[in-house]
Design a protein around this motif. Sequence first.
Motif, mmCIF file in Angstrom:
data_model
loop_
_atom_site.group_PDB
_atom_site.id
_atom_site.type_symbol
_atom_site.label_atom_id
_atom_site.label_comp_id
_atom_site.label_asym_id
_atom_site.label_seq_id
_atom_site.Cartn_x
_atom_site.Cartn_y
_atom_site.Cartn_z
ATOM 1 N N GLU A 543 0.828 -1.198 0.000
ATOM 2 C CA GLU A 543 0.000 0.000 0.000
ATOM 3 C C GLU A 543 0.866 1.252 0.000
ATOM 4 O OE1 GLU A 543 -2.901 -0.088 3.088
ATOM 5 O OE2 GLU A 543 -3.881 -1.905 2.361
ATOM 6 N N SER A 544 2.038 1.150 -0.632
ATOM 7 C CA SER A 544 2.974 2.269 -0.691
ATOM 8 C C SER A 544 3.398 2.506 -2.133
ATOM 9 C CB SER A 544 4.217 2.004 0.168
ATOM 10 O OG SER A 544 3.861 1.756 1.515
ATOM 11 N N ILE A 545 3.607 3.770 -2.460
ATOM 12 C CA ILE A 545 4.118 4.167 -3.769
ATOM 13 C C ILE A 545 5.325 5.065 -3.535
ATOM 14 C CG2 ILE A 545 3.651 5.381 -5.926
ATOM 15 C CD1 ILE A 545 0.749 4.696 -5.652
ATOM 16 N N VAL A 546 6.422 4.738 -4.193
ATOM 17 C CA VAL A 546 7.621 5.560 -4.120
ATOM 18 C C VAL A 546 7.672 6.407 -5.387
ATOM 19 C CG1 VAL A 546 10.116 5.592 -3.856
ATOM 20 C CG2 VAL A 546 8.787 3.752 -2.800
ATOM 21 N N VAL A 547 7.670 7.715 -5.218
ATOM 22 C CA VAL A 547 7.724 8.650 -6.340
ATOM 23 C C VAL A 547 9.173 9.091 -6.515
ATOM 24 C CG1 VAL A 547 6.831 10.795 -7.304
ATOM 25 C CG2 VAL A 547 5.378 9.396 -5.827
ATOM 26 N N VAL A 548 9.735 8.796 -7.672
ATOM 27 C CA VAL A 548 11.146 9.070 -7.946
ATOM 28 C C VAL A 548 11.250 10.037 -9.117
ATOM 29 C CG1 VAL A 548 11.882 6.836 -7.049
ATOM 30 C CG2 VAL A 548 11.330 7.070 -9.473
ATOM 31 N N PRO A 549 12.400 10.692 -9.294
ATOM 32 C CA PRO A 549 12.578 11.568 -10.457
ATOM 33 C C PRO A 549 12.492 10.782 -11.761
ATOM 34 C CG PRO A 549 14.245 12.010 -8.787
ATOM 35 C CD PRO A 549 13.542 10.762 -8.364
ATOM 36 N N SER A 550 12.097 11.460 -12.813
ATOM 37 C CA SER A 550 11.970 10.793 -14.113
ATOM 38 C C SER A 550 13.318 10.329 -14.646
ATOM 39 C CB SER A 550 11.313 11.736 -15.122
ATOM 40 O OG SER A 550 12.056 12.949 -15.230
ATOM 41 N N LYS A 551 14.372 11.014 -14.273
ATOM 42 C CA LYS A 551 15.711 10.618 -14.678
ATOM 43 C C LYS A 551 16.587 10.635 -13.438
ATOM 44 C CE LYS A 551 19.339 11.519 -18.091
ATOM 45 N NZ LYS A 551 19.804 12.403 -19.185
ATOM 46 N N THR A 553 19.807 9.791 -10.907
ATOM 47 C CA THR A 553 21.252 9.626 -10.882
ATOM 48 C C THR A 553 21.607 8.397 -10.036
ATOM 49 O OG1 THR A 553 21.536 10.989 -8.911
ATOM 50 C CG2 THR A 553 21.494 12.117 -11.043
ATOM 51 N N PRO A 554 22.825 7.900 -10.133
ATOM 52 C CA PRO A 554 23.209 6.763 -9.284
ATOM 53 C C PRO A 554 23.026 7.029 -7.796
ATOM 54 C CG PRO A 554 24.809 7.051 -11.049
ATOM 55 C CD PRO A 554 23.870 8.219 -11.130
ATOM 56 N N THR A 555 23.322 8.238 -7.343
ATOM 57 C CA THR A 555 23.164 8.541 -5.924
ATOM 58 C C THR A 555 21.699 8.540 -5.520
ATOM 59 O OG1 THR A 555 25.165 9.899 -6.043
ATOM 60 C CG2 THR A 555 23.772 10.175 -4.109
ATOM 61 N N GLN A 556 20.821 9.043 -6.385
ATOM 62 C CA GLN A 556 19.392 9.014 -6.087
ATOM 63 C C GLN A 556 18.869 7.587 -5.996
ATOM 64 O OE1 GLN A 556 18.017 11.474 -9.324
ATOM 65 N NE2 GLN A 556 17.830 13.278 -8.012
ATOM 66 N N ILE A 557 19.333 6.724 -6.890
ATOM 67 C CA ILE A 557 18.899 5.320 -6.835
ATOM 68 C C ILE A 557 19.444 4.654 -5.582
ATOM 69 C CG2 ILE A 557 18.977 3.106 -8.035
ATOM 70 C CD1 ILE A 557 19.096 4.588 -10.648
ATOM 71 N N SER A 558 20.658 4.981 -5.184
ATOM 72 C CA SER A 558 21.199 4.440 -3.936
ATOM 73 C C SER A 558 20.338 4.870 -2.755
ATOM 74 C CB SER A 558 22.641 4.917 -3.731
ATOM 75 O OG SER A 558 23.511 4.346 -4.680
ATOM 76 N N THR A 559 19.892 6.127 -2.762
ATOM 77 C CA THR A 559 19.008 6.597 -1.684
ATOM 78 C C THR A 559 17.708 5.815 -1.667
ATOM 79 O OG1 THR A 559 19.955 8.812 -1.984
ATOM 80 C CG2 THR A 559 17.937 8.637 -0.691
ATOM 81 N N LEU A 560 17.150 5.564 -2.861
ATOM 82 C CA LEU A 560 15.928 4.755 -2.952
ATOM 83 C C LEU A 560 16.146 3.367 -2.380
ATOM 84 C CD1 LEU A 560 13.158 3.813 -4.138
ATOM 85 C CD2 LEU A 560 14.387 3.393 -6.289
ATOM 86 N N LEU A 596 8.254 10.207 -1.232
ATOM 87 C CA LEU A 596 8.702 11.100 -2.295
ATOM 88 C C LEU A 596 10.195 11.315 -2.192
ATOM 89 C CD1 LEU A 596 8.117 13.126 -4.605
ATOM 90 C CD2 LEU A 596 7.630 14.827 -2.835
ATOM 91 N N LEU A 597 10.911 11.076 -3.285
ATOM 92 C CA LEU A 597 12.355 11.316 -3.358
ATOM 93 C C LEU A 597 12.605 12.394 -4.402
ATOM 94 C CD1 LEU A 597 12.339 8.405 -2.032
ATOM 95 C CD2 LEU A 597 14.559 8.095 -3.113
ATOM 96 N N GLY A 598 13.357 13.417 -4.001
ATOM 97 C CA GLY A 598 13.668 14.478 -4.950
ATOM 98 C C GLY A 598 13.153 15.804 -4.460
ATOM 99 N N ILE A 674 2.307 11.299 3.536
ATOM 100 C CA ILE A 674 3.415 11.533 2.621
ATOM 101 C C ILE A 674 4.671 11.759 3.451
ATOM 102 C CG2 ILE A 674 4.355 13.023 0.811
ATOM 103 C CD1 ILE A 674 1.505 13.784 0.073
ATOM 104 N N VAL A 675 5.736 11.063 3.102
ATOM 105 C CA VAL A 675 7.060 11.327 3.662
ATOM 106 C C VAL A 675 7.962 11.687 2.496
ATOM 107 C CG1 VAL A 675 9.050 10.402 4.885
ATOM 108 C CG2 VAL A 675 6.742 9.804 5.633
ATOM 109 N N ALA A 676 8.511 12.893 2.525
ATOM 110 C CA ALA A 676 9.334 13.396 1.427
ATOM 111 C C ALA A 676 10.785 13.474 1.869
ATOM 112 C CB ALA A 676 8.837 14.768 0.986
#
Length: 775
Positions: A543-551, A553-560, A596-598, A674-676
């Motif tokens: 019951e969770s959705i992770v909203v990530v940037p459309s493009k 970076t490696p560091t953003q994916i590591s954070t995810l 939410l990431l970003g 929402i947790v951003a």
Amino acid sequence: MSRLTKKAVFASLALMTFASQLMSAPLPLPGNLPAATPVSTTGFAQTDQTLPSWPVTYTFEQLGRASDSLLLGISSAEQVEFSLRRDRIASDASLQLEYTPSPALIPTISHIRVYLNDVLMGVVPIEKDQLGRKTTQKMALDPRLISDFNRVRLEFVGHYTDICEDPANSTLWVNISRGSGITLQEQALSVQNDLAFFPLPFFDPRNSSKLELPFVFAANPTLGEQKAAAILASYFGSQSNWRGAHFPVLFDNLPGVQSKDAIQPTVVFATNDHRPAFMSDLEKFPAVTAPVVEMIDHPDAPYSKILLVMGRNEEDLATAAKALALGGHLLRGSRVTIDNVQELQPRKPYDAPAWMRTDRPVRFAELISYPQQLQVSGLQPRPITLDINLPPDLFVWRNQGIPLRTQYRYTAPSASDDSNLSISLNDQFITSLPLKRKDTSNLEELRLSVLSNDTANVNDKLIVPSLKIGDRNRLRFDFNFASTMGSSQRDRCQTILPTNTQAIIDEDSTIDMSGYHHYLSMPDLKAFARSGFPFSRMADMSESIVVVPSKSTPTQISTLLETVASISARSGYPAFGVRLSDDWQTASKQDADLLLLGEMAPDLRDNPDLNVLLQRQRDMLVQPYGTTPIDANNRRSLKPDARNQPANKVEVTAQAPIAAIVGMQSPSHNQRSIVALLGNDDADYNLLREVMGDSGKLDAVSGSVSLVRSSGVYSQLVGDQYFVGNLPWYLLLWYQLSEHPVLLAVLAVISVLLTAFLLWRALSWAANRRLHKDD
């Protein structure tokens, strides 16, 4: 010389001649050697080549001794445990012992015995010049005795006089420093490419250090590839648990190695149409026709292994990741094709394996983490502790108490004395039960009350304020055995040996948290940091959705990956049901909790409850009137309050990294949150990753907004609160009125007057009816 002796001499000469000819003969070249198939039943191939080796030191503090240990005359033993990865061996080992002996000890005859896995390694004598001083001694340990789980035991033998010695004398002590350590020379084993040992060598539960596992993608990984990686990262996170996990991400290239002896396992994700550059050779890495996982050697480091997760498309990658997490016991060989992964029964809310069940009484056997955890021995035995993890939204308020059914056994005291069993919860004393001489087995049915202030005994309700019961709790049992020693009486020398006292809490003892509702004031970033709530409400994050940037970076994916892994570490279950999206407008309308990431979504920037906004041009922070106490266990203080409303706004421009964690209510669904995780560049995301991987910094995350800078974490509460969960109407009414005593008093007076009026009218009607009946 006898005939038998002559034959022996001739045989010896012949053997020496043959050996000299063999040594002088040319050795065959490696290319001329016949091929041989290694046979191994352990999965680790032994080679004549020098294997990589390195020293590793574990201090007693790192092995679980947060403070120094004091060895006494009647409590003279202490032990520490350490483990060794299954793909390692110890070629050398030593103990660096730091200790301070009592100045009253008799030197030389006072000493410390050192055991490794119950084998005596040596004796450390206490010399005269060491008395009362901190001393360091190094002792070699036999590496042949070291296995996957090991125990070093220290036994203190102290003497302060040569006659009439009292074992309980206060001068008999030696302090073992938590800075003592065990040093191992670890040597790697040559691991075969066999998935039967998965998750080895990518993760080993015997390793107590943080997991570091690089993930490799093709450039610009799709949402499906990131989802598959998140599923697999959540599996490793649920396995690593308290150790933590670090997932560096690379595009197209394998992680660099410093030498051929380096050991760094890696996971690679590739589809037929989107694969990393090093897999472009279709002859070496042919296209697959189904989900496939394969273990291969690193091309530049033979001791490093690569796990290839391959598929025809993104769905195949997710299927392969789920198979690795679910079907590890079916894997074998270097390459496995996944035929099918099917969910037979959906998860239910609050069924996380790491949380104690709240739908029925729970036996202590379900809460223990290792054998003999509930058994102790000695006149001053160690406390018996049980960790009880609960959902953070469990509504424990003004209830009838928490039933605790405790059954225990113990060695009968030699006389009727003050021996007792003390019970406490979260370091708060509950009650003390006497240990009687005639009763060596007892069953106590207790109730952990949250209202009474009376002194508790074996039959009364126990006192545990509900506000002290949180998401992480520790139930503690202390057996205290009183003993009368008569060996040091004046003019009478009598030697008395202490009894080998033992005690146990039965595994059939139970604690019952059933019947409680789920209700919590939000936003509560403390619940997110400590329990992954609200995303861990469903253990599989379905019951969770992770909203990530459309493009990304490696560091953003590591954070995810590290964020999802930390949530699974707290729930104890992989995030098989997690969904990823790069479309905020669509995701925000779904009935789901959003991570939410970003950058902050555009339609949330004008939200009156917005606490912080990070942009490349400016940083803005909204502050309340005053400082509001933030207590994760007492959410009642976080009800709407004028002091929490925004009163000031600060805008600055700076170049140093800054990140933020913000909690708020979903604009589309009142029961969703929402947790951003806000950041602009890689430096900001590295701050977030540092917080998610540091338990100390996570403890500072609370309230509705947490600013993360290089100096640490600053948390505050701004804006209105909302509630998630449900309560019966009568309990909800009572809970709301409890914060308004004047209103409650007025309503009580009105209720009394109304009841009196209705009663007067009823009595008047009855009297009039009787009078008319008589007429």
